[in-house]
Motif scaffolding. Structure first.
Motif, PDB file in Angstrom:
ATOM      1  N   PHE A   7       0.713  -1.342   0.058  1.00 38.21           N
ATOM      2  CA  PHE A   7       0.135   0.213  -0.170  1.00 38.21           C
ATOM      3  C   PHE A   7       0.819   1.319  -0.102  1.00 38.21           C
ATOM      4  CE2 PHE A   7       0.557  -1.101   4.537  1.00 38.21           C
ATOM      5  CZ  PHE A   7       0.877   0.147   4.990  1.00 38.21           C
ATOM      6  N   THR A   8       0.196   2.367  -0.371  1.00 36.47           N
ATOM      7  CA  THR A   8       1.114   3.759  -0.610  1.00 36.47           C
ATOM      8  C   THR A   8       0.350   4.677   0.572  1.00 36.47           C
ATOM      9  OG1 THR A   8       1.363   3.104  -2.772  1.00 36.47           O
ATOM     10  CG2 THR A   8       1.766   5.360  -1.836  1.00 36.47           C
ATOM     11  N   ILE A   9       1.231   5.318   1.110  1.00 35.95           N
ATOM     12  CA  ILE A   9       0.648   6.756   2.119  1.00 35.95           C
ATOM     13  C   ILE A   9       1.405   7.639   1.606  1.00 35.95           C
ATOM     14  CG2 ILE A   9       0.792   7.646   4.190  1.00 35.95           C
ATOM     15  CD1 ILE A   9       0.746   4.887   5.541  1.00 35.95           C
ATOM     16  N   THR A  10       0.540   8.804   1.326  1.00 37.67           N
ATOM     17  CA  THR A  10       0.978  10.048   0.918  1.00 37.67           C
ATOM     18  C   THR A  10       0.968  10.904   2.005  1.00 37.67           C
ATOM     19  OG1 THR A  10      -0.342   9.704  -1.228  1.00 37.67           O
ATOM     20  CG2 THR A  10       0.454  12.186  -0.504  1.00 37.67           C
ATOM     21  N   ASN A  15       4.760  13.678  -0.522  1.00 38.67           N
ATOM     22  CA  ASN A  15       5.587  12.558  -1.213  1.00 38.67           C
ATOM     23  C   ASN A  15       4.643  11.409  -0.884  1.00 38.67           C
ATOM     24  OD1 ASN A  15       7.795  14.063  -2.297  1.00 38.67           O
ATOM     25  ND2 ASN A  15       8.633  14.003  -0.311  1.00 38.67           N
ATOM     26  N   GLU A  16       4.848  10.033  -1.871  1.00 41.44           N
ATOM     27  CA  GLU A  16       4.337   9.013  -1.774  1.00 41.44           C
ATOM     28  C   GLU A  16       5.408   7.825  -0.876  1.00 41.44           C
ATOM     29  OE1 GLU A  16       2.688   7.421  -5.266  1.00 41.44           O
ATOM     30  OE2 GLU A  16       0.710   8.793  -5.017  1.00 41.44           O
ATOM     31  N   TYR A  17       4.965   7.116  -0.096  1.00 40.98           N
ATOM     32  CA  TYR A  17       5.635   6.179   0.608  1.00 40.98           C
ATOM     33  C   TYR A  17       5.144   4.848   0.442  1.00 40.98           C
ATOM     34  CZ  TYR A  17       7.580  10.178   2.863  1.00 40.98           C
ATOM     35  OH  TYR A  17       8.211  11.683   2.815  1.00 40.98           O
ATOM     36  N   ASN A  18       5.961   3.516   0.189  1.00 38.80           N
ATOM     37  CA  ASN A  18       5.133   2.336  -0.248  1.00 38.80           C
ATOM     38  C   ASN A  18       5.690   1.529   0.908  1.00 38.80           C
ATOM     39  OD1 ASN A  18       4.192   2.843  -2.916  1.00 38.80           O
ATOM     40  ND2 ASN A  18       6.401   3.314  -3.173  1.00 38.80           N
ATOM     41  N   PHE A  19       4.662   0.719   1.446  1.00 36.85           N
ATOM     42  CA  PHE A  19       4.983  -0.269   2.493  1.00 36.85           C
ATOM     43  C   PHE A  19       4.441  -1.632   2.077  1.00 36.85           C
ATOM     44  CE2 PHE A  19       4.842   3.908   4.469  1.00 36.85           C
ATOM     45  CZ  PHE A  19       5.971   3.897   5.266  1.00 36.85           C
ATOM     46  N   GLU A  37       9.061  -1.250   4.620  1.00 29.70           N
ATOM     47  CA  GLU A  37       9.172  -0.074   3.594  1.00 29.70           C
ATOM     48  C   GLU A  37       9.517  -0.832   2.182  1.00 29.70           C
ATOM     49  OE1 GLU A  37      11.436   3.742   4.653  1.00 29.70           O
ATOM     50  OE2 GLU A  37      12.605   1.898   5.547  1.00 29.70           O
ATOM     51  N   ALA A  38       8.952  -0.527   1.338  1.00 28.88           N
ATOM     52  CA  ALA A  38       9.093  -0.937  -0.092  1.00 28.88           C
ATOM     53  C   ALA A  38       9.559   0.013  -0.999  1.00 28.88           C
ATOM     54  CB  ALA A  38       7.503  -1.771  -0.316  1.00 28.88           C
ATOM     55  N   PHE A  39      10.782  -0.276  -1.953  1.00 31.26           N
ATOM     56  CA  PHE A  39      11.181   0.534  -2.910  1.00 31.26           C
ATOM     57  C   PHE A  39      11.354  -0.436  -4.103  1.00 31.26           C
ATOM     58  CE2 PHE A  39      12.960   1.565   1.286  1.00 31.26           C
ATOM     59  CZ  PHE A  39      12.853   2.709   1.513  1.00 31.26           C
ATOM     60  N   LYS A  40      10.864   0.373  -5.248  1.00 26.75           N
ATOM     61  CA  LYS A  40      10.702  -0.203  -6.522  1.00 26.75           C
ATOM     62  C   LYS A  40      12.243   0.169  -6.955  1.00 26.75           C
ATOM     63  CE  LYS A  40       8.694  -0.784 -10.859  1.00 26.75           C
ATOM     64  NZ  LYS A  40       7.685  -0.399 -11.842  1.00 26.75           N
ATOM     65  N   GLU A  41      12.914  -0.939  -7.335  1.00 25.96           N
ATOM     66  CA  GLU A  41      14.431  -0.926  -7.978  1.00 25.96           C
ATOM     67  C   GLU A  41      14.139  -0.125  -9.132  1.00 25.96           C
ATOM     68  OE1 GLU A  41      17.210  -4.058  -9.163  1.00 25.96           O
ATOM     69  OE2 GLU A  41      17.431  -3.656  -7.059  1.00 25.96           O
ATOM     70  N   ASP A  42      15.033   0.765  -9.443  1.00 32.06           N
ATOM     71  CA  ASP A  42      15.075   1.576 -10.751  1.00 32.06           C
ATOM     72  C   ASP A  42      15.594   0.671 -12.023  1.00 32.06           C
ATOM     73  OD1 ASP A  42      14.886   4.149  -9.454  1.00 32.06           O
ATOM     74  OD2 ASP A  42      16.875   4.490  -9.127  1.00 32.06           O
ATOM     75  N   ASN A  43      14.702   1.055 -12.788  1.00 33.17           N
ATOM     76  CA  ASN A  43      14.847   0.118 -14.039  1.00 33.17           C
ATOM     77  C   ASN A  43      14.584  -1.158 -14.020  1.00 33.17           C
ATOM     78  OD1 ASN A  43      15.556   2.621 -15.518  1.00 33.17           O
ATOM     79  ND2 ASN A  43      17.874   2.240 -14.893  1.00 33.17           N
ATOM     80  N   SER A  44      13.724  -1.553 -12.899  1.00 30.33           N
ATOM     81  CA  SER A  44      13.512  -2.909 -12.705  1.00 30.33           C
ATOM     82  C   SER A  44      12.085  -3.322 -12.261  1.00 30.33           C
ATOM     83  CB  SER A  44      14.465  -3.663 -11.822  1.00 30.33           C
ATOM     84  OG  SER A  44      13.987  -4.964 -11.322  1.00 30.33           O
ATOM     85  N   GLU A  45      11.425  -4.419 -12.150  1.00 31.25           N
ATOM     86  CA  GLU A  45      10.283  -4.734 -11.536  1.00 31.25           C
ATOM     87  C   GLU A  45      10.498  -5.146 -10.162  1.00 31.25           C
ATOM     88  OE1 GLU A  45       6.993  -4.059 -12.553  1.00 31.25           O
ATOM     89  OE2 GLU A  45       8.053  -3.001 -14.355  1.00 31.25           O
ATOM     90  N   ASP A  46      11.752  -5.123  -9.739  1.00 33.25           N
ATOM     91  CA  ASP A  46      11.998  -5.922  -8.501  1.00 33.25           C
ATOM     92  C   ASP A  46      11.677  -4.628  -7.316  1.00 33.25           C
ATOM     93  OD1 ASP A  46      13.057  -8.060  -9.663  1.00 33.25           O
ATOM     94  OD2 ASP A  46      15.382  -7.199  -9.630  1.00 33.25           O
TER      95      ASP A  46
END
Length: 113
Positions: A7-10, A15-19, A37-46
Motif C-alpha cells: 500500500f502507499t501513504i501520501t 510524497n508517496e511512501y510504499n509499504f 518499507e518497499a522500494f521499487k528498484e530503478d529500471n526493474s520490476e524488483d
C-alpha cells in the motif's frame, strides 16, 4: 480483515511512501500493523524491502487510518510483541523499529538517542 500486501501513504509533504503489510498485532485493545518499507528498484520490476515500521490502526466509519507510533513506551510494547510472534522465524534480533516523525519523515530511532 482483508490483508493488504502493498500500500502507499501520501505524506503531508505530498510524497508517496510504499509499504508491505506483514502482520497485525493486537496489544492492550489497540491494533498495530507491522510493515516493511518497499522500494521499487530503478529500471526493474524488483521490489526492495527496507526497515520495519509499526503503525497504529484507527478505524472510523469503516475507513482505516494509520498513525505513527510516536510514544517510546508504546513502540517498545509493539516491538516486544513482534519479537514474540517471530520467535520461530530466523530474524535479526538487533533489528530496531523506525518511527515516523510528525512530518511523515522516516527517522531511525537509534539516531535520536
Amino acid at each position: 480483515m482483508e490483508r493488504l500486501e502493498f500500500f502507499t501513504i501520501t505524506g503531508e509533504d505530498g510524497n508517496e511512501y510504499n509499504f508491505m503489510f506483514v502482520e497485525e498485532l493486537k496489544i492492550d485493545g489497540e491494533r498495530y500493523w507491522i510493515c516493511y518499507e518497499a522500494f521499487k528498484e530503478d529500471n526493474s520490476e524488483d521490489i526492495i524491502l527496507g526497515d520495519t515500521v509499526a503503525f497504529k490502526v484507527n478505524e472510523e466509519k469503516g475507513e482505516i487510518f494509520l498513525d505513527a507510533v510516536e510514544d517510546d513506551k508504546e513502540l517498545e510494547k509493539v516491538e516486544e510483541e513482534w519479537k514474540k510472534v517471530m520467535e520461530d522465524v530466523d530474524i535479526d534480533e538487533n533489528e530496531d523499529f523506525i518511527i515516523l516523525d510528525g512530518n511523515d519523515e522516516i527517522v531511525d530511532d537509534e539516531q535520536e538517542n
